[in-house]
Design a protein around this motif. Sequence first.
Motif, mmCIF file in Angstrom:
data_model
loop_
_atom_site.group_PDB
_atom_site.id
_atom_site.type_symbol
_atom_site.label_atom_id
_atom_site.label_comp_id
_atom_site.label_asym_id
_atom_site.label_seq_id
_atom_site.Cartn_x
_atom_site.Cartn_y
_atom_site.Cartn_z
ATOM 1 N N LEU A 117 0.844 -1.194 0.000
ATOM 2 C CA LEU A 117 0.000 0.000 0.000
ATOM 3 C C LEU A 117 0.885 1.251 0.000
ATOM 4 O O LEU A 117 1.968 1.245 0.586
ATOM 5 C CB LEU A 117 -0.915 0.021 1.227
ATOM 6 C CG LEU A 117 -2.073 -0.966 1.241
ATOM 7 C CD1 LEU A 117 -2.824 -0.870 2.566
ATOM 8 C CD2 LEU A 117 -3.033 -0.726 0.076
ATOM 9 N N PRO A 118 0.440 2.336 -0.640
ATOM 10 C CA PRO A 118 1.274 3.545 -0.678
ATOM 11 C C PRO A 118 1.537 4.095 0.724
ATOM 12 O O PRO A 118 0.649 4.103 1.582
ATOM 13 C CB PRO A 118 0.426 4.528 -1.501
ATOM 14 C CG PRO A 118 -0.528 3.678 -2.270
ATOM 15 C CD PRO A 118 -0.808 2.495 -1.405
ATOM 16 N N TYR A 165 8.254 0.436 5.790
ATOM 17 C CA TYR A 165 8.467 -1.007 5.676
ATOM 18 C C TYR A 165 7.376 -1.668 4.826
ATOM 19 O O TYR A 165 7.672 -2.361 3.835
ATOM 20 C CB TYR A 165 8.492 -1.627 7.073
ATOM 21 C CG TYR A 165 8.566 -3.138 7.076
ATOM 22 C CD1 TYR A 165 9.751 -3.807 6.772
ATOM 23 C CD2 TYR A 165 7.433 -3.894 7.376
ATOM 24 C CE1 TYR A 165 9.814 -5.191 6.760
ATOM 25 C CE2 TYR A 165 7.493 -5.283 7.377
ATOM 26 C CZ TYR A 165 8.674 -5.923 7.061
ATOM 27 O OH TYR A 165 8.728 -7.298 7.053
ATOM 28 N N PHE A 166 6.111 -1.465 5.189
ATOM 29 C CA PHE A 166 5.031 -2.174 4.503
ATOM 30 C C PHE A 166 4.836 -1.682 3.069
ATOM 31 O O PHE A 166 4.526 -2.475 2.180
ATOM 32 C CB PHE A 166 3.734 -2.055 5.290
ATOM 33 C CG PHE A 166 3.684 -2.931 6.517
ATOM 34 C CD1 PHE A 166 3.678 -4.311 6.392
ATOM 35 C CD2 PHE A 166 3.662 -2.371 7.782
ATOM 36 C CE1 PHE A 166 3.648 -5.128 7.512
ATOM 37 C CE2 PHE A 166 3.617 -3.180 8.908
ATOM 38 C CZ PHE A 166 3.613 -4.564 8.780
ATOM 39 N N SER A 167 5.032 -0.395 2.833
ATOM 40 C CA SER A 167 4.823 0.124 1.479
ATOM 41 C C SER A 167 5.866 -0.410 0.495
ATOM 42 O O SER A 167 5.618 -0.461 -0.713
ATOM 43 C CB SER A 167 4.833 1.654 1.480
ATOM 44 O OG SER A 167 6.096 2.159 1.878
ATOM 45 N N HIS A 258 -8.227 3.955 -9.466
ATOM 46 C CA HIS A 258 -7.412 2.880 -8.896
ATOM 47 C C HIS A 258 -6.528 2.182 -9.927
ATOM 48 O O HIS A 258 -5.798 1.260 -9.565
ATOM 49 C CB HIS A 258 -8.323 1.860 -8.201
ATOM 50 C CG HIS A 258 -9.005 2.405 -6.983
ATOM 51 N ND1 HIS A 258 -8.396 2.450 -5.745
ATOM 52 C CD2 HIS A 258 -10.237 2.952 -6.819
ATOM 53 C CE1 HIS A 258 -9.231 2.983 -4.865
ATOM 54 N NE2 HIS A 258 -10.348 3.297 -5.482
ATOM 55 N N GLY A 259 -6.583 2.626 -11.177
ATOM 56 C CA GLY A 259 -5.709 2.072 -12.200
ATOM 57 C C GLY A 259 -6.349 0.935 -12.968
ATOM 58 O O GLY A 259 -7.302 0.304 -12.492
ATOM 59 N N ILE A 268 -3.248 6.656 -4.225
ATOM 60 C CA ILE A 268 -4.527 5.945 -4.227
ATOM 61 C C ILE A 268 -4.243 4.450 -4.147
ATOM 62 O O ILE A 268 -3.486 3.905 -4.948
ATOM 63 C CB ILE A 268 -5.342 6.270 -5.484
ATOM 64 C CG1 ILE A 268 -5.652 7.770 -5.523
ATOM 65 C CG2 ILE A 268 -6.636 5.461 -5.527
ATOM 66 C CD1 ILE A 268 -6.296 8.232 -6.807
ATOM 67 N N PRO A 269 -4.836 3.739 -3.186
ATOM 68 C CA PRO A 269 -4.462 2.343 -2.975
ATOM 69 C C PRO A 269 -5.010 1.418 -4.046
ATOM 70 O O PRO A 269 -6.061 1.660 -4.639
ATOM 71 C CB PRO A 269 -5.091 2.021 -1.616
ATOM 72 C CG PRO A 269 -6.308 2.904 -1.576
ATOM 73 C CD PRO A 269 -5.873 4.192 -2.238
#
Length: 323
Positions: A117-118, A165-167, A258-259, A268-269
């Motif tokens: 996630l961003p 870390y998570f992104s 969202h792409g 945007i996730p």
Amino acid sequence: MKAIQAGLALGVALCVAPLFLQARADDMPPAWAYAVNPPDFKPEPDDGKPRHVPDSSATYTVMQARDLFSALDWHPSDHPPMPDIVAHGRKPDVRACGACHRADGPGGPENVGIAGLPKQYILQQMADFKSGARTTSVSQRVPPQLMTTVAKAITDAENEAAADYFSALTPRAAIKLVETDTVPKTRVAGWFLASLPGGEKEPIAGRIIEVPDDLERFEMRDSHSRFTAYVPLGSIEKGRQFVLSGGNGKTAACTICHGPGLNGVGPIPGFAGRSPSYIVRQLYDFQHGVRAGPWSPLMAPNVINLTIGDMVAIAAYAASLPP
């Protein structure tokens, strides 16, 4: 021009949403999406024996798996070293991020996969939990309660470390979609659904029934756990029409923001390949105003006309895509 369009969208959302929320005030959140432990729920007692999972040399006990201040790391080669806030949290109120969301962020149906996630999105959600702008349509659920507690106690530096870390992680596909008219009978096993032993079936009745393929592996917080999501017949194609074209005017095409593959654009996730139960909860929460952070009003015009069946279809299609 983009700023003007965003401002207009925000204005429309703020004007329309309160009227819509009033019109739907008697709606009930779908119980299958908002699993709540029954009053007499008791976890299985710990026998103290070490547990193993496939493709790992690590061992942990059940009590270690239930310790929310320690993230079990079954597969350390899958990810870089965890920051201390992810691995251990900080007592008394900041649980280890990797305990609930797992060491490399796949999460589960009871919360969300946050790998990839961003960073900006993650930080904004923490701010929304802290301010009370993001809550839940079912207040009894403990996972969002814990998020609120953590968000109020975590420091800016800890937030940054966890978001960095998570992104930076790459999400993995973990969900198999099955279209069907019957599903396994289930029980609530800890804020999520699990199949009952015996293999009994019941009609799907418009629901999404998302269950771990191996309950013990999931409860032991193995980040390689996989899930099966049973969805109504035809829902993936119906969802594709919503996502790509807006479902004959009911909403806007999800791909606009969202792409094309629902993998996200900038802050945007993406929501491709994520838990369909989670996706339904978020659509419902947006629709009913309990996700109300600064970005959330832009969703309001797009969820106003959606039925639960529409949400099920969108979630089914999104979950069928590669993350």
